[in-house]
Scaffold this active site. Structure first.
Site, PDB file in Angstrom:
ATOM      1  N   THR A 209       0.901  -1.133   0.045  1.00  0.00           N
ATOM      2  CA  THR A 209      -0.033  -0.013  -0.035  1.00  0.00           C
ATOM      3  C   THR A 209       0.708   1.384   0.036  1.00  0.00           C
ATOM      4  O   THR A 209       0.202   2.491  -0.163  1.00  0.00           O
ATOM      5  CB  THR A 209      -1.050   0.031   1.190  1.00  0.00           C
ATOM      6  OG1 THR A 209      -0.312  -0.619   2.405  1.00  0.00           O
ATOM      7  CG2 THR A 209      -1.961  -0.933   0.955  1.00  0.00           C
ATOM      8  N   GLY A 210       2.254   1.263   0.191  1.00  0.00           N
ATOM      9  CA  GLY A 210       2.972   2.367  -0.055  1.00  0.00           C
ATOM     10  C   GLY A 210       3.613   2.813   1.175  1.00  0.00           C
ATOM     11  O   GLY A 210       4.018   3.890   1.316  1.00  0.00           O
ATOM     12  N   THR A 212       6.533   1.794   2.841  1.00  0.00           N
ATOM     13  CA  THR A 212       7.917   2.302   2.695  1.00  0.00           C
ATOM     14  C   THR A 212       7.936   3.358   1.963  1.00  0.00           C
ATOM     15  O   THR A 212       8.860   4.304   2.220  1.00  0.00           O
ATOM     16  CB  THR A 212       8.670   1.088   2.101  1.00  0.00           C
ATOM     17  OG1 THR A 212       8.404  -0.126   2.819  1.00  0.00           O
ATOM     18  CG2 THR A 212      10.296   1.370   2.122  1.00  0.00           C
ATOM     19  N   GLU A 430     -20.363 -17.315 -23.536  1.00  0.00           N
ATOM     20  CA  GLU A 430     -19.976 -16.081 -22.888  1.00  0.00           C
ATOM     21  C   GLU A 430     -21.053 -14.839 -23.486  1.00  0.00           C
ATOM     22  O   GLU A 430     -21.346 -14.173 -22.920  1.00  0.00           O
ATOM     23  CB  GLU A 430     -18.648 -15.582 -23.444  1.00  0.00           C
ATOM     24  CG  GLU A 430     -17.471 -16.304 -23.193  1.00  0.00           C
ATOM     25  CD  GLU A 430     -17.293 -16.661 -21.660  1.00  0.00           C
ATOM     26  OE1 GLU A 430     -17.869 -15.644 -21.027  1.00  0.00           O
ATOM     27  OE2 GLU A 430     -16.926 -17.536 -21.072  1.00  0.00           O
ATOM     28  N   ASP A 506     -18.698 -21.374 -13.179  1.00  0.00           N
ATOM     29  CA  ASP A 506     -19.737 -20.677 -13.023  1.00  0.00           C
ATOM     30  C   ASP A 506     -20.557 -21.334 -11.955  1.00  0.00           C
ATOM     31  O   ASP A 506     -21.389 -20.559 -11.053  1.00  0.00           O
ATOM     32  CB  ASP A 506     -20.626 -20.429 -14.068  1.00  0.00           C
ATOM     33  CG  ASP A 506     -19.976 -19.989 -15.225  1.00  0.00           C
ATOM     34  OD1 ASP A 506     -18.927 -19.064 -15.130  1.00  0.00           O
ATOM     35  OD2 ASP A 506     -20.292 -20.195 -16.447  1.00  0.00           O
TER      36      ASP A 506
HETATM   37  P1  ADP Z   1       4.730  -1.336   1.467  1.00  0.00           P
HETATM   38  O1  ADP Z   1       5.793  -1.020   2.223  1.00  0.00           O
HETATM   39  O2  ADP Z   1       3.557  -1.068   2.092  1.00  0.00           O
HETATM   40  O3  ADP Z   1       4.508  -2.836   1.512  1.00  0.00           O
HETATM   41  P2  ADP Z   1       5.958  -0.095  -0.952  1.00  0.00           P
HETATM   42  O4  ADP Z   1       6.044   1.297  -0.304  1.00  0.00           O
HETATM   43  O5  ADP Z   1       6.988  -0.962  -0.762  1.00  0.00           O
HETATM   44  O6  ADP Z   1       4.764  -0.749  -0.137  1.00  0.00           O
HETATM   45  O7  ADP Z   1       5.465  -0.121  -2.376  1.00  0.00           O
HETATM   46  C1  ADP Z   1       5.789  -0.700  -3.385  1.00  0.00           C
HETATM   47  C2  ADP Z   1       5.887   0.136  -4.650  1.00  0.00           C
HETATM   48  O8  ADP Z   1       4.266   0.118  -5.009  1.00  0.00           O
HETATM   49  C3  ADP Z   1       6.283   1.570  -4.788  1.00  0.00           C
HETATM   50  O9  ADP Z   1       7.635   1.435  -4.782  1.00  0.00           O
HETATM   51  C4  ADP Z   1       5.450   2.397  -5.519  1.00  0.00           C
HETATM   52  O10 ADP Z   1       6.164   2.041  -6.755  1.00  0.00           O
HETATM   53  C5  ADP Z   1       4.174   1.466  -5.647  1.00  0.00           C
HETATM   54  N1  ADP Z   1       3.313   2.198  -4.697  1.00  0.00           N
HETATM   55  C6  ADP Z   1       2.555   1.533  -3.351  1.00  0.00           C
HETATM   56  N2  ADP Z   1       1.845   2.359  -3.115  1.00  0.00           N
HETATM   57  C7  ADP Z   1       1.676   3.566  -3.792  1.00  0.00           C
HETATM   58  C8  ADP Z   1       1.214   4.706  -3.832  1.00  0.00           C
HETATM   59  N3  ADP Z   1       0.172   5.002  -2.681  1.00  0.00           N
HETATM   60  N4  ADP Z   1       1.321   5.633  -4.474  1.00  0.00           N
HETATM   61  C9  ADP Z   1       2.322   5.557  -5.660  1.00  0.00           C
HETATM   62  N5  ADP Z   1       2.900   4.292  -5.703  1.00  0.00           N
HETATM   63  C10 ADP Z   1       2.790   3.245  -4.843  1.00  0.00           C
HETATM   64 ZN    ZN Z   2     -19.237 -19.384 -17.907  1.00  0.00          ZN
HETATM   65 MG    MG Z   3       7.441  -2.175   2.684  1.00  0.00          MG
END
Ligand code: ADP
Ligand code: ZN
Ligand code: MG
Length: 613
Positions: A209-210, A212, A430, A506
């Site tokens: 989720t970002g 780091t 489909e 399905d």
């Molecule tokens: P976490 O530490 O939460 O597991 P990271 O910060 O390592 O996640 O995220 C990995 C990569 O995913 C980042 O380097 C970035 O490229 C992308 N990323 C994750 N969250 C975001 C965000 N909110 N906005 C933009 N890029 C993101």
């Molecule tokens: Zn189907």
């Molecule tokens: Mg991380």
């Protein structure tokens, strides 16, 4: 353990193996048997002795043919006092035994010393060399810094600079962290006010989720040095190493304040101490590391301008002591992005591509429900790869469709040739899903339909797009979802007058939904009641299928009856829709056979075309 740790462990074992190999080469262990004179002489008389070495105090007899595998078989006997040398000698020579004598054993002693010391020295040297590696990461090049902090430093001048504009879709978290940024920019101002800034900020959120990225962005925004270390790097094989790293990390940080100390994957160190299983040696190491961390956190004055940030995706396992006031008392939730957030994140990553044209971010965001930032970054990258694969010049929407299909449905199955009869069946199947979805009022709109087989086993797919993220499903929505799932099978039955195995998936999904409607959501004639209780064991929590039955056999029968009724109603509705709109069904299927993939506008045009007279 992280991959780096595994690699280091592997290297260490390799070194150990090489050393012991060398050792066994240097010291070829002979197979030595202590015997009596009687036996030794008997062996000589029997002609089994090839060579005899007379020494001060003993006689070694090497047996015939024993040198084949590089190990000699030797009989050793103590020499008799006042032995008549000549008689023995004659007896040996008569049997053609090679006789050697040795009185001074000094040189042999030194040979033994050298041959046993040398491998030990080798072992120590190798241990040193890999010990540096064991110490972790890039710092391994300095073998003597074993145990010192390998914290990486990112500061203002570093290439690795991140800023808030690189992070999208997590506005609440950013707003909370802004205060930390402001404090780091001007700690004196806060000090003058006597305001207490939280020492520790814990970022909590699902992987990818970002977290780091956010921590780096805070350092980038505040333009302060950034010391980062991952929790798993603290926890090493050797007790005490982690603690000394923590100490060293904080020493470094104090010298460079104001700064940020970032501990990624805090749960690796900070797992709760009580109740842990005591069988792992790593536990004591982790406890020492954690204690040291607590000591360091308590030991500095927040006024100096060090902010400790940490990230975890498992806040529930953290030791309570870490979350106490004065430590990581500020928690910031880094949530999964909603549809707007995903659009923004896709925008950030799309901006990094040099050539992009006509990509609808809104639609992409809708199609990527449930994905987090890292997944979205991956989607953009896959799209660029897809573009390169088709030797395209500019990344377009079609590349994104391909990338998402690849991620969500699997690879295109190359070389799979379906018989025409089977293709026709898949096309109508489909088309059935798609037409039903367009006909009922509560289904998600159809985005595209394809009959390109994918490696995951799907012969075709109908993709529906929720317009926004959904946290609730109403009963009509669930019922219509069932009708859509039944649409494929119903179309087959209608057109080919038989059904096929193609509807298995399905039916599985439909049965699951129907059972939940009856047993969990109270959406059936059985009324507002939940049947069955999830068995919440420590490790079994939430695992599907582990349910405790808390109803009678009679009720079980009624549940089965209700589930069947719900499913049959849905199947009946699907059949009705398709029978009424048979013209549209055939038109969509025929077009699918021609072009294999249909997008929403064309689908709608085909569905609304008046039936041919
Ligand atoms: P976490 O530490 O939460 O597991 P990271 O910060 O390592 O996640 O995220 C990995 C990569 O995913 C980042 O380097 C970035 O490229 C992308 N990323 C994750 N969250 C975001 C965000 N909110 N906005 C933009 N890029 C993101
Ligand atoms: Zn189907
Ligand atoms: Mg991380």
């Amino acid at each position: 353990m992280t991959r780096a740790t595994w690699i280091r462990l592997g290297l260490f074992l390799l070194a150990l193996g090489v050393t012991s190999l060398l050792w066994s080469r240097t010291l070829r262990f002979d197979e030595v048997t202590q015997t009596s004179w009687t036996e030794l002489l008997a062996a000589v008389d029997a002609g089994r002795v090839a060579e005899v070495l007379l020494e001060n105090d003993r006689v070694e007899a090497v047996l015939v043919g024993s040198n084949a595998d590089g190990r000699r078989r030797v009989m050793v006997a103590s020499r008799l006092p006042n032995l008549d040398e000549r008689g023995l000698l004659e007896r040996l020579l008569a049997k053609d035994v090679k006789v050697t004598g040795r009185i001074e054993r000094q040189s042999a002693f030194w040979a033994a010393v050298v041959s046993s010391i040398f491998p030990i020295v080798m072992l120590v040297l190798l241990f040193r060399a890999t010990g540096g590696l064991l110490g972790g990461g890039k710092g391994g090049a300095r073998p003597m810094s074993f145990g010192k902090s390998q914290a990486k430093i990112y500061d203002r001048s570093s290439e690795n600079k991140a800023s808030f504009s690189d992070v999208a879709g997590v506005d609440e978290a950013k707003a909370e962290l802004l205060e930390v940024v402001n404090f780091l920019k001007a700690p004196a101002k806060y000090r003058a006010l006597g305001a207490r800034i939280p020492k520790g900020v814990l970022l909590v959120g699902a992987p990818g989720t970002g977290k780091t990225l956010l921590a780096r962005a805070v350092a980038g925004e505040a333009a302060v040095p950034f010391f980062s270390m991952s929790g798993s790097e603290f926890v090493e094989m050797f007790v005490g190493v982690g603690a000394s790293r923590v100490r060293d990390l904080f020493t470094q940080a104090r010298e460079r304040a104001p700064c940020i100390v970032f501990i990624d994957e805090l749960d690796a160190v900070g797992k709760t101490r009580a109740g842990g299983t005591g069988i792992f040696a790593a536990n004591e190491e982790r406890e020492q590391t954690l204690n040291q961390l607590l000591v360091e956190m308590d030991g500095f004055d927040p006024g100096v301008g060090i902010v400790i940030m940490a990230a975890t995706n498992r806040p529930e396992v953290l030791d309570k002591a870490l979350l106490r006031a004065g430590r990581f008392d500020r928690q910031v939730l880094v949530d999964r992005p909603d549809v707007k957030g995903r659009e923004a994140i896709l925008g950030v990553h799309l901006a990094k591509l040099t050539k992009v044209k006509g990509v609808d971010l809104r639609v992409l965001a809708q199609r990527t429900s449930g994905m987090v930032g890292a997944d979205l970054a991956n989607v953009v990258n896959e799209a660029a790869l897809a573009c390169a694969r088709r030797s395209g010049e500019v990344v377009e929407q079609q590349d994104f469709d391909e990338a998402l299909d690849r991620i969500q449905l699997g690879l295109r199955k190359a070389g799979l040739v379906m018989r025409e009869e089977e293709r026709r069946r898949v096309a109508w199947h489909e088309a059935g899903h798609a037409l039903v979805a367009m006909s009922v009022s509560h289904a998600d709109p159809v985005h595209r339909v394809t009959i390109i087989p994918r490696s995951v086993g799907a012969l075709g797919a109908t993709l529906q797009l929720p317009l926004e993220d959904r946290y609730l499903m109403t009963q009509p929505q669930l019922e219509d979802a069932l009708v859509v799932l039944m649409g494929g099978r119903a179309a087959e039955a209608l057109v080919f007058e038989s059904v096929s195995t193609g509807a298995q998936n399905d039916l599985e999904r439909a049965s699951e939904i129907a059972r939940q409607m009856v047993c969990r959501f109270g959406m059936s004639a059985l009324g507002p009641q939940v049947f069955g209780r999830a068995q919440g064991g420590l490790f079994l929590g939430g695992a599907a299928g582990l349910e405790e039955r808390n109803f009678s056999d009679e009720t079980a029968r009624r549940i089965d009856g209700e589930v069947a009724r719900v499913l049959e109603t849905a199947a009946g509705r699907a059949k009705d829709v398709l029978t009424q709109r048979r013209g549209a069904l055939d038109a969509i299927a025929a077009r699918l056979l021609e072009v294999e993939t249909l997008e929403r506008p064309e689908l709608e045009a085909l569905a609304n075309r008046p039936p041919r007279a």
